[in-house]
Design a protein around this motif. Structure first.
Motif, short mmCIF file in Angstrom:
data_model
loop_
_atom_site.label_atom_id
_atom_site.label_comp_id
_atom_site.label_asym_id
_atom_site.label_seq_id
_atom_site.Cartn_x
_atom_site.Cartn_y
_atom_site.Cartn_z
N GLN A 126 0.83 -1.32 0.03
CA GLN A 126 -0.04 0.12 0.17
C GLN A 126 0.91 1.17 -0.08
N PRO A 127 1.62 1.32 -0.81
CA PRO A 127 2.26 2.75 -1.04
C PRO A 127 1.57 3.74 -1.76
N GLU A 128 1.42 4.95 -1.41
CA GLU A 128 0.63 6.03 -1.87
C GLU A 128 1.39 7.32 -1.91
N VAL A 129 1.36 7.75 -3.20
CA VAL A 129 2.09 8.95 -3.76
C VAL A 129 1.11 10.31 -3.93
N ARG A 130 1.26 11.41 -3.27
CA ARG A 130 0.41 12.54 -3.62
C ARG A 130 1.24 13.66 -4.20
N LEU A 131 0.90 14.00 -5.44
CA LEU A 131 1.56 14.98 -6.12
C LEU A 131 0.74 15.91 -6.59
N THR A 132 1.37 17.13 -6.50
CA THR A 132 0.45 18.53 -6.82
C THR A 132 1.14 19.24 -8.05
N ARG A 133 0.49 19.60 -9.06
CA ARG A 133 1.06 20.61 -9.98
C ARG A 133 0.43 21.99 -9.44
N THR A 134 1.37 22.57 -9.00
CA THR A 134 0.81 24.15 -8.43
C THR A 134 0.71 25.17 -9.30
N ALA A 135 1.53 25.23 -10.45
CA ALA A 135 1.61 26.11 -11.73
C ALA A 135 2.32 25.43 -12.83
N THR A 136 2.16 26.26 -13.85
CA THR A 136 2.87 25.73 -15.23
C THR A 136 4.28 25.47 -14.99
N GLY A 137 4.83 24.59 -15.09
CA GLY A 137 6.25 23.81 -14.81
C GLY A 137 6.50 23.76 -13.45
N HIS A 138 5.62 23.85 -12.53
CA HIS A 138 6.02 23.75 -11.13
C HIS A 138 5.12 22.65 -10.27
N TYR A 139 5.70 21.87 -9.32
CA TYR A 139 4.99 20.87 -8.57
C TYR A 139 5.41 21.13 -7.06
N ASP A 140 4.72 20.46 -6.30
CA ASP A 140 5.12 20.34 -4.97
C ASP A 140 6.58 19.74 -4.52
N ILE A 141 7.21 18.97 -5.48
CA ILE A 141 8.32 18.51 -4.98
C ILE A 141 9.54 19.25 -5.88
N ASP A 142 9.21 20.53 -6.12
CA ASP A 142 10.32 21.25 -6.76
C ASP A 142 11.65 21.19 -5.70
N ASP A 143 11.20 21.32 -4.53
CA ASP A 143 12.30 21.41 -3.53
C ASP A 143 13.22 20.29 -3.67
N LEU A 144 12.67 19.00 -3.61
CA LEU A 144 13.62 17.70 -3.80
C LEU A 144 14.08 17.86 -5.19
N ILE A 145 13.41 18.12 -6.50
CA ILE A 145 14.01 18.17 -7.66
C ILE A 145 15.37 19.11 -7.60
#
Length: 358
Positions: A126-145
């Motif tokens: 049961q692995p679950e990933v939650r990802l959000t596209r906040t704006a064009t070309g930006h995601y809520d994982i920009d800090d990890l990238i």
């Protein structure tokens, strides 16, 4: 005679003493081993839990938590429950990026003999990933990238040998990915993710072992399933795979259609049943062959202004021998039903099809 009997008595006494000393040492050795096993059983879980949370949180810049860890030293089994990678500091949502209900690994004593990790089982539940596209070309994982895009402090030497490993019975069950697109106000869900890899290794003893992995999931309600046979570390890397996609609706994904294209997709459903064969012989170009069927049904295209351009009811294409790497395509029967082509000419005599390239 009495002296002989006395000598035998002393010899037997010495033998008994020697045996008793050996048994005593064996007993102490057994107690020491049991003590070490008990110490590992009690001490490893809290120590490992604190180390994972501390070092993983520092590496990711996000809170990493582990609910519970069990370790069985006599079978080398490790189980971690309720793993979570939290949201970025200051994020609008507090939902974790990743949660795993259970992770189980069973190591083998061959790890010591091979000086490489050998796991007889690796299970992820049961692995679950939650990802959000906040704006064009930006995601809520920009800090990890940004964090992992930085070059390593100590780069690996160019001639470094690849890490050796052997993984048996790899299973991922009940996985899910929740993708929220804020600019388009859409949500996409990948559920029922199942991944099974019976064996994967680059150790010499198992280099020719055939792997039969399986990947299956549902994306926005459309089922995908696959079956494959692979020798990933053999000399020619032979791979045979089958893929099946049934009625994948393109409508929820229209917002990602590139604006630079002269046409716009309005609707459509795609299905496929394909077989793949791949080989990479040493010192020769790799070969990739595809065969099977590809269907595109109820598809409609418009120009940039939204005027009707092209549509059809059903398209069935038989792929006899498609070699993308060699730029070679051999098709079988192609059936197209319900084709409608809208050709218009405006007051200035310009035809819409000709203007598509403008």
């Amino acid at each position: 005679m009495p002296y002989i009997a006395d000598d035998k008595f002393h010899e037997e006494k010495a033998t008994v003493a020697t045996v008793a000393t050996g048994l005593k040492r064996l007993g102490w050795a057994v107690l020491a081993v049991l003590g070490l096993l008990a110490l590992a059983w009690v001490g490893v879980p809290p120590l490992l839990k604190s180390q994972i949370e501390q070092h993983a949180s520092a590496a990711l810049g996000r809170p990493v938590t582990v609910g519970r860890i069990d370790f069985t030293p006599w079978t080398l089994e490790l189980t971690a429950e309720q793993l979570a990678i939290g949201a970025a500091p200051g994020a609008a949502s507090a939902e974790p990026l990743l949660t795993i209900a259970r992770l189980h690994a069973n190591a083998d004593l061959r790890s010591v003999l091979n000086l490489a990790p050998v796991l007889t089982a690796l299970e992820i539940d049961q692995p679950e990933v939650r990802l959000t596209r906040t704006a064009t070309g930006h995601y809520d994982i920009d800090d990890l990238i940004a964090r992992f895009s930085q070059p390593a402090a100590v780069p690996a030497p160019p001639d470094a040998a690849p890490a050796r490993f052997a993984l048996h019975n790899v299973q991922l069950r009940g996985g899910a990915v929740h993708f929220t697109d804020q600019p388009l106000q859409r949500e996409h869900r990948l559920t029922g993710l199942t991944l099974a890899v019976p064996f994967l290794s680059n150790l010499p003893a198992a280099i020719d072992t055939e792997v039969t992995p399986r990947l299956a999931f549902q994306l926005d309600g459309t089922a995908f399933d696959s079956d494959a046979k692979v020798r990933p570390f053999a000399a020619q890397h032979p791979t045979q795979a089958q893929f099946k996609l049934d009625g994948f609706d393109l409508a929820p994904w229209l917002g990602y259609w590139p604006d630079a294209l002269p046409v716009k997709l309005q609707r459509g459903k795609v299905s496929s049943e394909m077989a793949l064969h791949f080989e990479a012989p040493p010192d020769q170009p790799p070969t990739l062959r595809l065969s099977g069927r590809l269907n595109a049904d109820d598809l409609a295209l418009t120009d940039r202004a939204g005027a009707a351009l092209l549509s059809w009811g059903a398209l069935d294409v038989a792929l006899r021998d498609v070699q993308p790497l060699a730029r070679r395509i051999t098709l079988g029967a192609v059936t197209l039903d319900g084709l409608v082509l809208d050709v218009t000419r405006d007051a200035r005599g310009r035809i819409n099809l000709v203007q598509l390239g403008d």
